[in-house]
Design a protein around this motif. Structure first.
Motif, PDB file in Angstrom:
ATOM      1  N   ARG A   5     -25.884 -32.678  -0.610  1.00  0.00           N
ATOM      2  CA  ARG A   5     -27.004 -32.018  -0.651  1.00  0.00           C
ATOM      3  C   ARG A   5     -27.033 -30.731   0.465  1.00  0.00           C
ATOM      4  O   ARG A   5     -27.446 -29.802  -0.019  1.00  0.00           O
ATOM      5  CB  ARG A   5     -28.253 -32.808  -0.191  1.00  0.00           C
ATOM      6  N   ASN A   6     -26.498 -30.672   1.523  1.00  0.00           N
ATOM      7  CA  ASN A   6     -26.431 -29.730   2.276  1.00  0.00           C
ATOM      8  C   ASN A   6     -25.700 -28.487   1.528  1.00  0.00           C
ATOM      9  O   ASN A   6     -25.935 -27.289   1.672  1.00  0.00           O
ATOM     10  CB  ASN A   6     -25.739 -29.690   3.693  1.00  0.00           C
ATOM     11  N   ALA A   7     -24.684 -29.006   0.910  1.00  0.00           N
ATOM     12  CA  ALA A   7     -23.858 -27.862   0.338  1.00  0.00           C
ATOM     13  C   ALA A   7     -24.619 -27.019  -0.956  1.00  0.00           C
ATOM     14  O   ALA A   7     -24.474 -25.905  -1.165  1.00  0.00           O
ATOM     15  CB  ALA A   7     -22.685 -28.420  -0.461  1.00  0.00           C
ATOM     16  N   GLU A   8     -25.876 -27.783  -1.281  1.00  0.00           N
ATOM     17  CA  GLU A   8     -26.623 -26.884  -2.150  1.00  0.00           C
ATOM     18  C   GLU A   8     -27.476 -26.182  -1.475  1.00  0.00           C
ATOM     19  O   GLU A   8     -28.548 -25.261  -2.240  1.00  0.00           O
ATOM     20  CB  GLU A   8     -27.379 -27.903  -3.176  1.00  0.00           C
ATOM     21  N   ARG A   9     -27.741 -26.114  -0.087  1.00  0.00           N
ATOM     22  CA  ARG A   9     -28.635 -25.153   0.721  1.00  0.00           C
ATOM     23  C   ARG A   9     -28.302 -23.964   0.908  1.00  0.00           C
ATOM     24  O   ARG A   9     -26.975 -23.657   0.604  1.00  0.00           O
ATOM     25  CB  ARG A   9     -28.797 -25.931   2.077  1.00  0.00           C
ATOM     26  N   THR A  10     -29.261 -22.999   1.209  1.00  0.00           N
ATOM     27  CA  THR A  10     -28.813 -21.638   1.366  1.00  0.00           C
ATOM     28  C   THR A  10     -29.480 -21.206   2.651  1.00  0.00           C
ATOM     29  O   THR A  10     -30.136 -21.814   3.281  1.00  0.00           O
ATOM     30  CB  THR A  10     -29.337 -20.749   0.143  1.00  0.00           C
ATOM     31  N   GLY A  11     -29.156 -20.101   3.310  1.00  0.00           N
ATOM     32  CA  GLY A  11     -29.678 -19.434   4.223  1.00  0.00           C
ATOM     33  C   GLY A  11     -29.278 -20.336   5.589  1.00  0.00           C
ATOM     34  O   GLY A  11     -28.387 -20.906   5.720  1.00  0.00           O
ATOM     35  N   ASN A  12     -30.010 -19.882   6.439  1.00  0.00           N
ATOM     36  CA  ASN A  12     -30.033 -20.656   7.778  1.00  0.00           C
ATOM     37  C   ASN A  12     -30.216 -22.173   7.838  1.00  0.00           C
ATOM     38  O   ASN A  12     -29.995 -22.813   8.705  1.00  0.00           O
ATOM     39  CB  ASN A  12     -30.887 -19.975   8.857  1.00  0.00           C
ATOM     40  N   ARG A  13     -30.591 -22.724   6.820  1.00  0.00           N
ATOM     41  CA  ARG A  13     -30.616 -24.079   6.584  1.00  0.00           C
ATOM     42  C   ARG A  13     -29.498 -24.520   6.278  1.00  0.00           C
ATOM     43  O   ARG A  13     -29.350 -26.055   6.008  1.00  0.00           O
ATOM     44  CB  ARG A  13     -32.153 -24.474   5.640  1.00  0.00           C
ATOM     45  N   ARG A  14     -28.635 -24.051   5.524  1.00  0.00           N
ATOM     46  CA  ARG A  14     -27.280 -24.597   5.414  1.00  0.00           C
ATOM     47  C   ARG A  14     -26.262 -24.673   6.344  1.00  0.00           C
ATOM     48  O   ARG A  14     -26.258 -23.761   7.308  1.00  0.00           O
ATOM     49  CB  ARG A  14     -26.614 -23.876   4.258  1.00  0.00           C
ATOM     50  N   LEU A  15     -25.742 -26.029   6.896  1.00  0.00           N
ATOM     51  CA  LEU A  15     -25.139 -26.155   7.888  1.00  0.00           C
ATOM     52  C   LEU A  15     -23.448 -26.184   7.770  1.00  0.00           C
ATOM     53  O   LEU A  15     -23.302 -26.788   6.408  1.00  0.00           O
ATOM     54  CB  LEU A  15     -25.473 -27.476   8.859  1.00  0.00           C
ATOM     55  N   SER A  16     -22.697 -26.136   8.591  1.00  0.00           N
ATOM     56  CA  SER A  16     -21.539 -26.654   8.539  1.00  0.00           C
ATOM     57  C   SER A  16     -21.100 -28.045   8.135  1.00  0.00           C
ATOM     58  O   SER A  16     -21.833 -28.701   8.566  1.00  0.00           O
ATOM     59  CB  SER A  16     -20.629 -25.935   9.483  1.00  0.00           C
ATOM     60  N   ASP A  17     -19.999 -28.480   7.303  1.00  0.00           N
ATOM     61  CA  ASP A  17     -19.558 -29.908   7.266  1.00  0.00           C
ATOM     62  C   ASP A  17     -19.736 -30.663   8.308  1.00  0.00           C
ATOM     63  O   ASP A  17     -20.236 -31.775   8.606  1.00  0.00           O
ATOM     64  CB  ASP A  17     -18.660 -30.173   5.987  1.00  0.00           C
ATOM     65  N   GLU A  18     -19.062 -30.075   9.253  1.00  0.00           N
ATOM     66  CA  GLU A  18     -18.918 -30.530  10.703  1.00  0.00           C
ATOM     67  C   GLU A  18     -20.054 -30.702  11.454  1.00  0.00           C
ATOM     68  O   GLU A  18     -20.310 -31.881  11.924  1.00  0.00           O
ATOM     69  CB  GLU A  18     -17.891 -29.722  11.750  1.00  0.00           C
ATOM     70  N   GLU A  19     -21.072 -29.838  11.255  1.00  0.00           N
ATOM     71  CA  GLU A  19     -22.342 -30.354  11.871  1.00  0.00           C
ATOM     72  C   GLU A  19     -23.163 -31.306  11.422  1.00  0.00           C
ATOM     73  O   GLU A  19     -24.160 -31.943  12.139  1.00  0.00           O
ATOM     74  CB  GLU A  19     -23.135 -28.735  11.981  1.00  0.00           C
ATOM     75  N   VAL A  20     -23.184 -31.151  10.030  1.00  0.00           N
ATOM     76  CA  VAL A  20     -23.871 -32.112   9.269  1.00  0.00           C
ATOM     77  C   VAL A  20     -23.328 -33.597   9.818  1.00  0.00           C
ATOM     78  O   VAL A  20     -24.118 -34.417   9.778  1.00  0.00           O
ATOM     79  CB  VAL A  20     -23.903 -31.736   7.833  1.00  0.00           C
ATOM     80  N   ALA A  21     -22.079 -33.832   9.577  1.00  0.00           N
ATOM     81  CA  ALA A  21     -21.368 -35.148  10.231  1.00  0.00           C
ATOM     82  C   ALA A  21     -21.817 -35.306  11.577  1.00  0.00           C
ATOM     83  O   ALA A  21     -22.167 -36.672  11.660  1.00  0.00           O
ATOM     84  CB  ALA A  21     -19.815 -35.033  10.031  1.00  0.00           C
ATOM     85  N   ARG A  22     -21.900 -34.210  12.519  1.00  0.00           N
ATOM     86  CA  ARG A  22     -22.174 -34.668  13.791  1.00  0.00           C
ATOM     87  C   ARG A  22     -23.333 -35.176  13.919  1.00  0.00           C
ATOM     88  O   ARG A  22     -23.948 -36.134  14.453  1.00  0.00           O
ATOM     89  CB  ARG A  22     -22.096 -33.226  14.647  1.00  0.00           C
ATOM     90  N   ILE A  23     -24.780 -34.380  13.292  1.00  0.00           N
ATOM     91  CA  ILE A  23     -26.138 -34.938  13.144  1.00  0.00           C
ATOM     92  C   ILE A  23     -26.248 -36.251  12.580  1.00  0.00           C
ATOM     93  O   ILE A  23     -26.828 -37.007  13.210  1.00  0.00           O
ATOM     94  CB  ILE A  23     -26.738 -33.803  12.273  1.00  0.00           C
ATOM     95  N   HIS A  24     -25.523 -36.417  11.297  1.00  0.00           N
ATOM     96  CA  HIS A  24     -25.746 -37.709  10.745  1.00  0.00           C
ATOM     97  C   HIS A  24     -25.208 -38.899  11.556  1.00  0.00           C
ATOM     98  O   HIS A  24     -25.940 -39.918  11.736  1.00  0.00           O
ATOM     99  CB  HIS A  24     -24.984 -37.513   9.507  1.00  0.00           C
ATOM    100  N   GLY A  25     -24.089 -38.632  12.236  1.00  0.00           N
ATOM    101  CA  GLY A  25     -23.676 -39.700  13.205  1.00  0.00           C
ATOM    102  C   GLY A  25     -24.659 -40.000  14.085  1.00  0.00           C
ATOM    103  O   GLY A  25     -24.818 -41.246  14.709  1.00  0.00           O
TER     104      GLY A  25
END
Length: 187
Positions: free
Chosen positions: A129-149
């Motif tokens: 889902r994050n990969a489909e985001r644009t602009g400043n709401r799209r995060l790096s995969d690493e950041e998404v994984a960190r937040i999810h954890g």
């Protein structure tokens, strides 16, 4: 069980980037039988145009101050809507391990009737889902994984947790209604 679809409530939808918070919150607000507002912390934060302190550039005193201001603004709006019989659903990526910008602040600003619900789909889903985001709401995969954890800290909190990995938006909204009804019934 209380009918959460017909009473004025304030729901705080918590989850990582890509959990579907904003999409589900908008749907939930659009389909209730009572007047309901959607208040997105990210939308309010982005009211600041010049000088926007993007947390992706680093969390610091400036980004934290803008976050706190946005949260107070959202809380004021939620209290005002509730005082006028209008439900609201707020969405934010609240961290269980960060009290400074955590759930306590939301409860202070909205009030004791705030009903937190956590959306926590699997990591593969939030990455997609994050990969489909644009602009400043799209995060790096690493950041998404960190937040999810970090969001895993909500397990054991007693808050309702919805894994919406395999749920469509309408089903997730129904699960929110059920979680809210259970909470209301326990009061």
């Amino acid at each position: 069980m209380a009918d959460a679809t017909t009473v004025a409530v304030a729901v705080l939808l918590i989850g990582p980037a890509g959990a579907g918070k904003t999409t589900v919150a908008r749907y939930w607000a659009d389909t209730r039988r009572v007047p309901t507002a959607h208040i997105s912390l990210d939308d309010v934060r982005e009211w600041v145009r010049s000088g926007f302190a993007d947390p992706q550039s680093g969390w610091n005193d400036h980004s934290e101050a803008q976050y706190r201001l946005a949260r107070r603004t959202c809380g004021f709006a939620a209290r005002n809507f509730l005082a006028n019989g209008i439900s609201c659903i707020l969405d934010d990526a609240v961290f269980p391990d960060r009290p400074v910008v955590g759930l306590g602040g939301w409860k202070r600003h909205v009030g004791p009737g705030l009903l937190p619900v956590v959306l926590l789909p699997g990591l593969d889903v939030v990455l997609e889902r994050n990969a489909e985001r644009t602009g400043n709401r799209r995060l790096s995969d690493e950041e998404v994984a960190r937040i999810h954890g970090r969001m895993a800290g909500w397990y054991g909190s007693g808050l309702p947790i919805i894994d919406n990995s395999q749920q469509d938006v309408a089903t997730t909204a129904r699960l929110i209604d059920e979680a809210v009804a259970r909470t209301l019934a326990s009061w």
